[in-house]
Design an enzyme around this catalytic site. Structure first.
Site, PDB file in Angstrom:
ATOM      1  N   ASP A 257       0.821  -1.211   0.000  1.00 33.02           N
ATOM      2  CA  ASP A 257       0.000   0.000   0.000  1.00 33.02           C
ATOM      3  C   ASP A 257       0.861   1.270   0.000  1.00 33.02           C
ATOM      4  O   ASP A 257       0.489   2.267  -0.615  1.00 33.02           O
ATOM      5  CB  ASP A 257      -0.908  -0.021   1.238  1.00 33.02           C
ATOM      6  CG  ASP A 257      -1.943   1.097   1.232  1.00 33.02           C
ATOM      7  OD1 ASP A 257      -2.617   1.258   0.200  1.00 33.02           O
ATOM      8  OD2 ASP A 257      -2.073   1.809   2.238  1.00 33.02           O
ATOM      9  N   HIS A 262       4.614   4.834  -2.848  1.00 28.39           N
ATOM     10  CA  HIS A 262       4.851   6.196  -2.360  1.00 28.39           C
ATOM     11  C   HIS A 262       6.249   6.376  -1.749  1.00 28.39           C
ATOM     12  O   HIS A 262       6.957   7.330  -2.041  1.00 28.39           O
ATOM     13  CB  HIS A 262       3.814   6.572  -1.297  1.00 28.39           C
ATOM     14  CG  HIS A 262       2.392   6.433  -1.753  1.00 28.39           C
ATOM     15  ND1 HIS A 262       1.999   6.704  -3.047  1.00 28.39           N
ATOM     16  CD2 HIS A 262       1.269   6.062  -1.089  1.00 28.39           C
ATOM     17  CE1 HIS A 262       0.683   6.493  -3.142  1.00 28.39           C
ATOM     18  NE2 HIS A 262       0.225   6.104  -1.985  1.00 28.39           N
TER      19      HIS A 262
HETATM   20  C1  BG6 Z   1      -2.974   5.755  -0.359  1.00 22.83           C
HETATM   21  C2  BG6 Z   1      -3.052   4.525   0.498  1.00 22.83           C
HETATM   22  O1  BG6 Z   1      -2.328   5.477  -1.564  1.00 22.83           O
HETATM   23  O2  BG6 Z   1      -2.249   6.764   0.328  1.00 22.83           O
HETATM   24  C3  BG6 Z   1      -3.720   4.842   1.826  1.00 22.83           C
HETATM   25  O3  BG6 Z   1      -3.792   3.524  -0.182  1.00 22.83           O
HETATM   26  C4  BG6 Z   1      -3.004   5.985   2.500  1.00 22.83           C
HETATM   27  O4  BG6 Z   1      -3.741   3.704   2.663  1.00 22.83           O
HETATM   28  C5  BG6 Z   1      -2.848   7.159   1.555  1.00 22.83           C
HETATM   29  O5  BG6 Z   1      -3.764   6.363   3.627  1.00 22.83           O
HETATM   30  C6  BG6 Z   1      -1.971   8.230   2.160  1.00 22.83           C
HETATM   31  O6  BG6 Z   1      -2.017   9.361   1.350  1.00 22.83           O
HETATM   32  P1  BG6 Z   1      -1.827  10.805   1.965  1.00 22.83           P
HETATM   33  O7  BG6 Z   1      -1.845  11.719   0.783  1.00 22.83           O
HETATM   34  O8  BG6 Z   1      -2.953  11.031   2.921  1.00 22.83           O
HETATM   35  O9  BG6 Z   1      -0.509  10.770   2.673  1.00 22.83           O
END
Ligand code: BG6
Length: 514
Positions: A257, A262
């Site tokens: 995830d 990320h």
């Molecule tokens: C998403 C995930 O890609 O990114 C989520 O699937 C996560 O689980 C989210 O909460 C976090 O994104 P941000 O922009 O809130 O840091």
């Protein structure tokens, strides 16, 4: 120099004339459409950044009229937009909002969609580009792609600047083989320059600023290497739990995830070599080179490079929350990890021997994402005797969210006749300098896809290199489900084993925040 080829040098006035576009959202009644996509389109329209001729089609299995979908867009703006609804502006867009009900494996529905887009073109008297946004569970990617191919939608205007494009949401595969398969399926219908694999972290202002910080300031590059940097920490901590996405998350876990996508994007931008230009391919080439230099991880339980954990009940900001296994929709015997910490080694001239620690988890003490670059201690012992305190290690902290900004930790003399040295912080905060209403990641990314700029999207080979690193971990967890999974209390900073991961290397996690 063409602006199209140098995306980081965005001049918005040029995008105001972007090509006539139809966006077709697959999964239009889903959560992402309501929370992110529609608000992003609204904010772009507020800044006059959508093309003059702009059309939006929702496509989904739900039976919905054009009016119902249009009404849904208004609710989503009211609930999720960073700026309040401007009815006049959105009413202009609403005239061109449609909904096509159909199953993803129903070719007739795709043909009907094609006919409607053809009618729009006929009425306009010119061609229009189509941008498909696939925001559905991965299980239906295949029929969608096949039908885009068979209906002629994928190949529409191919070879011209108005060729169809496709944005694909994560998860991009579950492991190396499924990512390869997905790349294979997509590339049967679309060429690489038509494919936009989204990672919304790349659309965040602070993440884009990483390149500017590193390469528009001459002071960092000379010290951005193993000679001066002792270690780097990347933390993406969330205080929320599975937040209504239990079905997805229990099948996914933190590694799929957050880490594989990320976090790897953050790592690539921090650690890659300077690209020769800001052209999309030059930046993406450097990212791939960096990912290839990361060494396979040691998966041993004792002294290995990876820790995984699952939260148990605890307190988040003083409120009691249940453990992961007690969350609604989660298997009470689940071995899915909600936390991962890793130590990565990059085998190249710049970074060999510098640990890159990464951690990400749900239900941690608070929501914060930051990158901390810890520099080596000052050499010699000039101040050792006069100083009653250990000198602080110079640290550059890039806070991605919230409270975006950069802080440099320095040592300073406390004013007075005695020599006392104390760590001090130099702060730069976006909100103070630039105001706080910055665009959301999805605004930037959708605009980039409309104008054909793929810099902030993931290239096919990049996904595969990243999965190549992580697939062995997933396999080892799969074969021994409970093997070495740690627990941590909700509201803490993660399992004790993650502290040991650093302690074994004579380091410690920073308490995140400025
Ligand atoms: C998403 C995930 O890609 O990114 C989520 O699937 C996560 O689980 C989210 O909460 C976090 O994104 P941000 O922009 O809130 O840091």
């Amino acid at each position: 120099m063409s602006d199209e080829k140098h995306p980081f040098l965005h001049d918005l006035s040029k995008h105001r004339g972007s090509p006539s576009t139809v966006i077709v959202i697959f999964g239009a009644s889903g959560d992402l459409t309501a929370r992110k996509l529609i608000p992003a389109l609204f904010n772009l329209s507020l800044d006059s950044l959508l093309p003059n001729d702009f059309y939006l089609f929702g496509f989904g299995r739900k039976t919905m009229s054009k009016e119902e979908f249009s009404e849904l867009t208004v609710t989503s703006i009211l609930e999720h937009s960073r700026r309040p609804l401007n009815q006049e502006v959105w009413a202009r867009i609403q005239q061109n909002i449609f909904f096509e009900t159909g199953d993803y494996d129903d070719l007739q529905a795709f043909k009907a969609l094609h006919n409607k887009i053809q009618t729009i073109e006929n009425n306009l008297g010119r061609n229009i580009q189509i941008l498909f946004y696939v925001s559905t569970p991965p299980s239906v990617f295949k029929p969608i792609l096949e039908n885009l191919g068979k209906s002629g939608l994928a190949s529409k205007h191919r070879g011209s600047p108005l060729a169809s494009k496709i944005i694909v949401e994560k998860p991009f595969g579950r492991d190396l083989s499924s990512a390869k398969e997905l790349n294979r399926i997509i590339s049967k219908e679309f060429t690489e320059d038509q494919i936009y694999r989204i990672d919304h972290y790349l659309g965040k202002e602070t993440v884009q600023d990483l390149l500017v910080l590193r390469f528009a300031n001459s002071i960092f590059e000379p010290i951005w290497n193993l000679k001066y940097v002792e270690y780097v920490e990347i933390t993406v901590a969330e205080d929320m739990g599975v937040a209504g996405r239990a079905g997805y998350y229990d099948q996914s876990g933190a590694l799929r995830d957050m880490i594989q996508n990320h976090m790897m994007q953050l790592l690539s931008l921090v650690a890659m070599e300077p690209p020769i230009s800001t052209k999309s391919e030059d930046i993406r080439d450097e990212k791939v080179k960096l990912l290839k230099a990361i060494q396979p991880l040691n998966l041993k339980l004792q002294g290995g490079d990876v820790v995984r954990g699952q939260y148990t009940e605890g307190l988040i900001h003083g409120d009691k929350v249940v453990g992961f296994r007690e969350e609604k929709g989660i298997n009470p015997h689940s071995w899915t990890e909600t936390y991962v910490a890793l130590c990565l080694n990059i085998n190249n001239w710049r970074w060999n021997g510098v640990p890159f620690y990464m951690r990400s988890g749900k239900r941690m003490a608070r929501r914060v994402s930051e990158i901390a670059v810890h520099f080596r201690p000052a050499p010699g012992s000039l101040f050792k005797e006069s100083n009653k305190f250990d000198l602080a290690q110079n640290t550059l902290v890039i806070q991605i969210q919230p409270d975006e900004g950069t802080t440099l930790l320095l040592n300073s003399k406390v004013p007075g006749l005695e020599t006392i040295i104390q760590p001090v912080k130099m702060h730069f905060r976006y909100a103070t300098t630039f105001g706080s209403n910055t665009p959301e990641a999805y605004e930037r990314l959708i605009l980039d896809a409309i104008i054909g700029d793929s810099t902030l999207f993931i290239r096919g080979d990049e996904t595969e290199v990243s999965w190549n690193l992580y697939s062995p971990i997933l396999e080892s967890w799969q074969s021994a489900k409970d093997h070495g999974i740690e627990t941590y209390t909700a509201g803490s900073w993660g399992p004790v084993a993650a502290d040991l991961l650093l302690a074994e290397r004579k380091h410690a996690w920073r308490k995140p925040g400025f």
